[in-house]
Design a protein around this motif. Structure first.
Motif, mmCIF file in Angstrom:
data_model
loop_
_atom_site.group_PDB
_atom_site.id
_atom_site.type_symbol
_atom_site.label_atom_id
_atom_site.label_comp_id
_atom_site.label_asym_id
_atom_site.label_seq_id
_atom_site.Cartn_x
_atom_site.Cartn_y
_atom_site.Cartn_z
ATOM 1 N N LEU A 83 0.871 -1.169 0.000
ATOM 2 C CA LEU A 83 0.000 0.000 0.000
ATOM 3 C C LEU A 83 0.912 1.224 0.000
ATOM 4 O O LEU A 83 1.748 1.381 0.896
ATOM 5 C CB LEU A 83 -0.879 -0.014 1.251
ATOM 6 N N ALA A 84 0.786 2.105 -1.011
ATOM 7 C CA ALA A 84 1.762 3.181 -1.184
ATOM 8 C C ALA A 84 1.099 4.546 -1.331
ATOM 9 O O ALA A 84 0.002 4.663 -1.882
ATOM 10 C CB ALA A 84 2.634 2.896 -2.402
ATOM 11 N N GLU A 121 2.638 5.375 -9.296
ATOM 12 C CA GLU A 121 1.416 5.176 -10.081
ATOM 13 C C GLU A 121 1.657 4.186 -11.222
ATOM 14 O O GLU A 121 0.781 3.374 -11.541
ATOM 15 C CB GLU A 121 0.916 6.513 -10.618
ATOM 16 N N ARG A 122 2.837 4.248 -11.816
ATOM 17 C CA ARG A 122 3.197 3.312 -12.887
ATOM 18 C C ARG A 122 3.316 1.893 -12.332
ATOM 19 O O ARG A 122 2.840 0.924 -12.934
ATOM 20 C CB ARG A 122 4.510 3.742 -13.543
ATOM 21 N N LEU A 123 3.929 1.763 -11.164
ATOM 22 C CA LEU A 123 4.087 0.449 -10.550
ATOM 23 C C LEU A 123 2.748 -0.117 -10.107
ATOM 24 O O LEU A 123 2.557 -1.346 -10.099
ATOM 25 C CB LEU A 123 5.054 0.535 -9.368
ATOM 26 N N TYR A 149 -2.796 5.496 -1.672
ATOM 27 C CA TYR A 149 -3.532 6.359 -0.750
ATOM 28 C C TYR A 149 -2.974 7.772 -0.835
ATOM 29 O O TYR A 149 -1.888 7.996 -1.377
ATOM 30 C CB TYR A 149 -3.455 5.815 0.684
ATOM 31 N N GLU A 150 -3.702 8.707 -0.256
ATOM 32 C CA GLU A 150 -3.282 10.111 -0.327
ATOM 33 C C GLU A 150 -3.058 10.747 1.037
ATOM 34 O O GLU A 150 -2.208 11.604 1.182
ATOM 35 C CB GLU A 150 -4.334 10.938 -1.083
ATOM 36 N N THR A 151 -3.824 10.370 2.046
ATOM 37 C CA THR A 151 -3.795 11.115 3.304
ATOM 38 C C THR A 151 -3.153 10.329 4.442
ATOM 39 O O THR A 151 -1.968 10.029 4.382
ATOM 40 C CB THR A 151 -5.221 11.546 3.673
ATOM 41 N N ASP A 152 -3.907 9.988 5.454
ATOM 42 C CA ASP A 152 -3.402 9.347 6.666
ATOM 43 C C ASP A 152 -3.023 7.891 6.388
ATOM 44 O O ASP A 152 -3.896 7.063 6.126
ATOM 45 C CB ASP A 152 -4.482 9.415 7.750
ATOM 46 N N PRO A 153 -1.730 7.536 6.459
ATOM 47 C CA PRO A 153 -1.321 6.171 6.105
ATOM 48 C C PRO A 153 -1.909 5.099 7.020
ATOM 49 O O PRO A 153 -2.333 4.041 6.544
ATOM 50 C CB PRO A 153 0.206 6.211 6.202
ATOM 51 N N ILE A 154 -1.939 5.356 8.326
ATOM 52 C CA ILE A 154 -2.460 4.358 9.251
ATOM 53 C C ILE A 154 -3.950 4.136 9.018
ATOM 54 O O ILE A 154 -4.428 2.990 8.969
ATOM 55 C CB ILE A 154 -2.199 4.762 10.717
#
Length: 254
Positions: free
Chosen positions: A121-122, A169-171, A181-186
């Motif tokens: 998850l990146a 995004e390519r990967l 994801y864009e915001t809070d990783p947890i």
């Protein structure tokens, strides 16, 4: 301390590399910490293991050359590479789901850690790549062999041979990343895990054992050992030593 290990009330274990000033590079302390986290993840009440890095700059920048530059001979390199490859094989075969929460850039050994996890998850906007070829070595912690096992496509061989850094995004488009994801990783990670964490642990273990059984049948650990040996031989070459000297001189000048 180079790491933290935290147990979430939601049932997962969170391992964080806390070497933000070193781009969360792996040293011997991080190796020890990851080994401990894998051990604790076997506890009956742990349903998943999440691995991440401190801050937003780097998930993991691979092995810390400011530490490992002291390794010059094949056998010296093999000692370190073999140690980490065994840790990653334990991570790979951990009988519960594992997630690489890629909060920042991941290069070299950082990608090897990520590919050893079940899911990746990146954060949008980061970059990642198996850059070892530019250092005149190969993947040496088992990551190349694991990549070939999980994603048997010539496209992934090119990722290794090109040794370039790619936009995440390519990967994601080619299947190396499972979600962005864009915001809070947890928060995003817990959302990703939500359905898994409500399953009976026996269900999770049974499904994971399907993959583990396949890897055992195809002697994956033996194939990883060959990768480690090949990398150790290349490590001893002058071309790699020249790269390390250039890297160390650059750090000194900065």
């Amino acid at each position: 301390m180079a790491y933290t290990i935290e147990k979430s009330e939601k049932g997962y274990l969170l391992f964080t590399i806390t070497r933000g000033n070193k781009r969360n590079a792996v040293d011997y302390d991080v190796m020890e910490g990851l080994s401990k986290a894998i051990h604790h993840a076997a506890d009956p009440d742990v349903l998943a293991l999440v691995i991440t890095g401190e801050g937003e700059n780097a998930f993991c920048s691979g092995g810390d050359l400011s530490v490992f530059h002291l390794l010059e001979t094949e056998e010296e390199a093999y000692s370190m590479l073999s140690k980490m490859s065994k840790i990653l094989y334990s991570l790979l075969t951990l009988p519960i789901p594992t997630i690489a929460l890629m909060n920042g850039h991941a290069v070299g050994g950082g990608c090897e850690i990520a590919i050893a996890c079940d899911f990746r998850l990146a954060r949008k906007g980061i970059k990642a790549g198996f850059i070892q070829g530019k250092q005149s070595i190969t993947t040496g912690w088992g990551g190349g062999t694991i990549l070939a096992e999980k994603l048997p496509n010539p496209l992934y061989m090119k990722l290794l041979m090109d040794a370039e850094v790619h936009k995440i995004e390519r990967l994601n488009e080619i299947g190396l990343i499972d979600a962005l994801y864009e915001t809070d990783p947890i928060k995003e990670c817990e959302t990703f895990l939500e359905n898994l964490l409500f399953k009976d642990k026996g269900v999770l273990q049974s499904y994971k054992q399907i993959w583990i059984g396949r890897w055992e049948e195809t002697k994956l650990q033996e194939r990883i050992e060959k990768e480690v040996r090949n990398c150790a031989r290349l490590w001893e070459n002058e071309s790699h030593h020249q790269y390390v000297k250039m890297f160390m001189n650059k750090k000194t000048n900065n």
